[in-house]
Structures are given as structure tokens and as C-alpha cells.
Design a protein around this motif. Sequence first.
Motif, PDB file in Angstrom:
ATOM      1  N   SER A   1       2.862   1.530  -3.631  1.00 36.08           N
ATOM      2  CA  SER A   1       2.085   1.213  -4.836  1.00 36.08           C
ATOM      3  C   SER A   1       2.290   2.218  -5.973  1.00 36.08           C
ATOM      4  CB  SER A   1       0.593   1.115  -4.498  1.00 36.08           C
ATOM      5  OG  SER A   1       0.126   2.319  -3.911  1.00 36.08           O
TER       6      SER A   1
ATOM      7  N   GLN B   1      -9.926  -7.633  -4.420  1.00 33.99           N
ATOM      8  CA  GLN B   1      -9.049  -7.704  -3.261  1.00 33.99           C
ATOM      9  C   GLN B   1      -9.286  -9.023  -2.549  1.00 33.99           C
ATOM     10  OE1 GLN B   1      -9.663  -4.730  -0.217  1.00 33.99           O
ATOM     11  NE2 GLN B   1      -7.556  -4.875   0.505  1.00 33.99           N
TER      12      GLN B   1
ATOM     13  N   ARG C   1      -6.307  -0.642 -11.556  1.00 33.06           N
ATOM     14  CA  ARG C   1      -7.600  -0.294 -12.164  1.00 33.06           C
ATOM     15  C   ARG C   1      -7.463   0.901 -13.108  1.00 33.06           C
ATOM     16  NH1 ARG C   1      -9.455  -1.189  -6.660  1.00 33.06           N
ATOM     17  NH2 ARG C   1     -10.400  -3.265  -6.537  1.00 33.06           N
ATOM     18  N   ASP C   2      -6.652   1.877 -12.720  1.00 32.85           N
ATOM     19  CA  ASP C   2      -6.430   3.028 -13.593  1.00 32.85           C
ATOM     20  C   ASP C   2      -5.749   2.598 -14.897  1.00 32.85           C
ATOM     21  OD1 ASP C   2      -7.563   4.772 -11.808  1.00 32.85           O
ATOM     22  OD2 ASP C   2      -5.667   5.446 -10.927  1.00 32.85           O
TER      23      ASP C   2
ATOM     24  N   ALA D   1      -5.663  -0.221  -6.897  1.00 31.33           N
ATOM     25  CA  ALA D   1      -6.135   1.089  -7.369  1.00 31.33           C
ATOM     26  C   ALA D   1      -5.297   1.561  -8.558  1.00 31.33           C
ATOM     27  CB  ALA D   1      -6.070   2.105  -6.234  1.00 31.33           C
TER      28      ALA D   1
ATOM     29  N   THR E   1      -0.219  -4.303  -9.557  1.00 30.96           N
ATOM     30  CA  THR E   1      -0.795  -3.240 -10.388  1.00 30.96           C
ATOM     31  C   THR E   1      -1.290  -3.767 -11.732  1.00 30.96           C
ATOM     32  OG1 THR E   1       1.349  -2.633 -11.340  1.00 30.96           O
ATOM     33  CG2 THR E   1       0.704  -1.515  -9.306  1.00 30.96           C
TER      34      THR E   1
ATOM     35  N   GLU F   1      -4.997  -3.037  -1.528  1.00 26.46           N
ATOM     36  CA  GLU F   1      -5.930  -2.169  -2.249  1.00 26.46           C
ATOM     37  C   GLU F   1      -5.189  -1.034  -2.941  1.00 26.46           C
ATOM     38  OE1 GLU F   1      -8.948  -0.695  -4.134  1.00 26.46           O
ATOM     39  OE2 GLU F   1      -9.126  -2.553  -2.965  1.00 26.46           O
ATOM     40  N   GLY F   2      -4.072  -0.600  -2.381  1.00 28.24           N
ATOM     41  CA  GLY F   2      -3.277   0.446  -3.018  1.00 28.24           C
ATOM     42  C   GLY F   2      -2.757   0.012  -4.376  1.00 28.24           C
TER      43      GLY F   2
ATOM     44  N   ASN G   1       0.833  -1.200   0.000  1.00 29.76           N
ATOM     45  CA  ASN G   1       0.000   0.000   0.000  1.00 29.76           C
ATOM     46  C   ASN G   1       0.874   1.258   0.000  1.00 29.76           C
ATOM     47  OD1 ASN G   1      -2.523  -1.236  -0.040  1.00 29.76           O
ATOM     48  ND2 ASN G   1      -2.674  -1.330   2.192  1.00 29.76           N
TER      49      ASN G   1
END
Length: 244
Positions: free
Chosen positions: A28, A114, A98-99, A95, A69, A91-92, A25
Motif C-alpha cells: 500500500s 472497508q 484517508r491521508d 489508510a 488509495t 485497510e492498508g 496491505n
Amino acid sequence: MSENTVTPYQGSTDGKKQQVTKMFNTISETYDGLNRVISWGSDVKWRKFVVQKVAEINPSTVLDVATGTGDLAIALTAIPEAKITGLDISEGMLAVGRDKIAKKQLSNRIDLVQGDSEQLPFANATFDAVTVGFGVRNFEDLEKGLSEIRRVLKPNGRLVVLETSVPEKFPFKQGYYCYTNYVMPLIGKLFSKDRSAYRYLSNSAIHFPYGKKFQQILDKVGYQRTQYYPKTLGGVATIYIANK
């Protein structure tokens, strides 16, 4: 947790799993850039080899454990019509993934969730193939994680693991230790203030049971027809193939 277990934050009362989650996290946002630098860009070629080995069984469903990632999940979309699920405890990292996936317009091909690699939230025999890229050395209980992966694989399914390893021959072995002990931590400082994270990444790579030892663990867990392929400079990374 064993006294010899390599963890990100030595002296912490948290277990390895909690420490790894916190570490990823924290780093990331800079992880992708660091990965390219410390592998000299070879990680891209290694992932292509993983995809090649997965594609051999023509899977329709693939799970990428410890997806981070999402680099390997994205690479797996080269397999026509395969649906990819990426799972990670951080989750970091997800994220950031996902981008990247949205920018590449691959959201219809990849789902990111997750979850814990040692307690996979999927039914038995769900996936045709499972991949893990630079993630198994972060498992708190290696055999439990590998057993969980085997559980969610369909009969005749395939596991492909990409992980760091130590070259066996001179001078590559000596160069590797010099690089991981001295150069890699310095590079890590340029990417993050969390020095413990990059010290852990190098230490965990050195202490991971690579090569024949990891193949024997795969055999013990119950995988069949296991093989491994050392890559680059005598084996700074190794790709393992195991079948259910």
C-alpha cells in the motif's frame, strides 16, 4: 477456486480474496508510485476519461469500488456536488487514501469504507453511478462482483470500469508482453520486497478477459448499452461503459 485462477501467492491455501487483501496491505505505501511508473503517467488521463463518462449522467451519488488509495475517488470530486463513497477490501490501501483525502481537504466529499466488492454493504438502488479502476481483475468471482454492483445501482445508473488490457496490433502486442513479463517485475522490485505482488499484477493483466470478452460478461450479467474504449498504444488499458 479454479486451477487457472491467477493469484498473488501461488501455492497458498488461502482463496484469491484473502491473498489479494494481504498483497495490497503489503504494497500500500508504494502502490501509487508504482502505478505512475508502470503506466508512464497515463493512468491520470485514463481516470479523467472515466470521470467524463460518469459526469454525463449528472450523478449525485457515486460508489468507487476497489478504490485503493482513492485516486479515482478524488478525481470524481470534479463532478459538482457529487457525494463519493470509496470501498476497498484492504485497510492498508484505505489508510493511505484517508491521508491523501485529508490533505486535499476533501473529507466532506469522500467517505472511505472497508468492504468486500462481492458483498457490498449497501441497499439496492443506492448509487447513481459506480466506478472501478484497475480492480475488477482482482475479483474472486467476476460475475458475482458485477452483479453486486448492478444491484446497488439505481435504475438508469451507470457503471464505468477502467482496466488493463492487451493491445491487439503489431508491434504493440509484442511490446506489451515484453514489458509486462520482463520490465514490470524489475520495476516492482524497486518499489517493494514483495516480488509475488508485482508478478501477480502483470500476470492478472495478461489473463483478464479484456475487450469484447469483458463486454460479453457485462451483457450476461444484465447490463445494457455496453461499450468499450481501448486507450493508449492500441489498448494497454480499456474503459468500459455499462448501464442498468
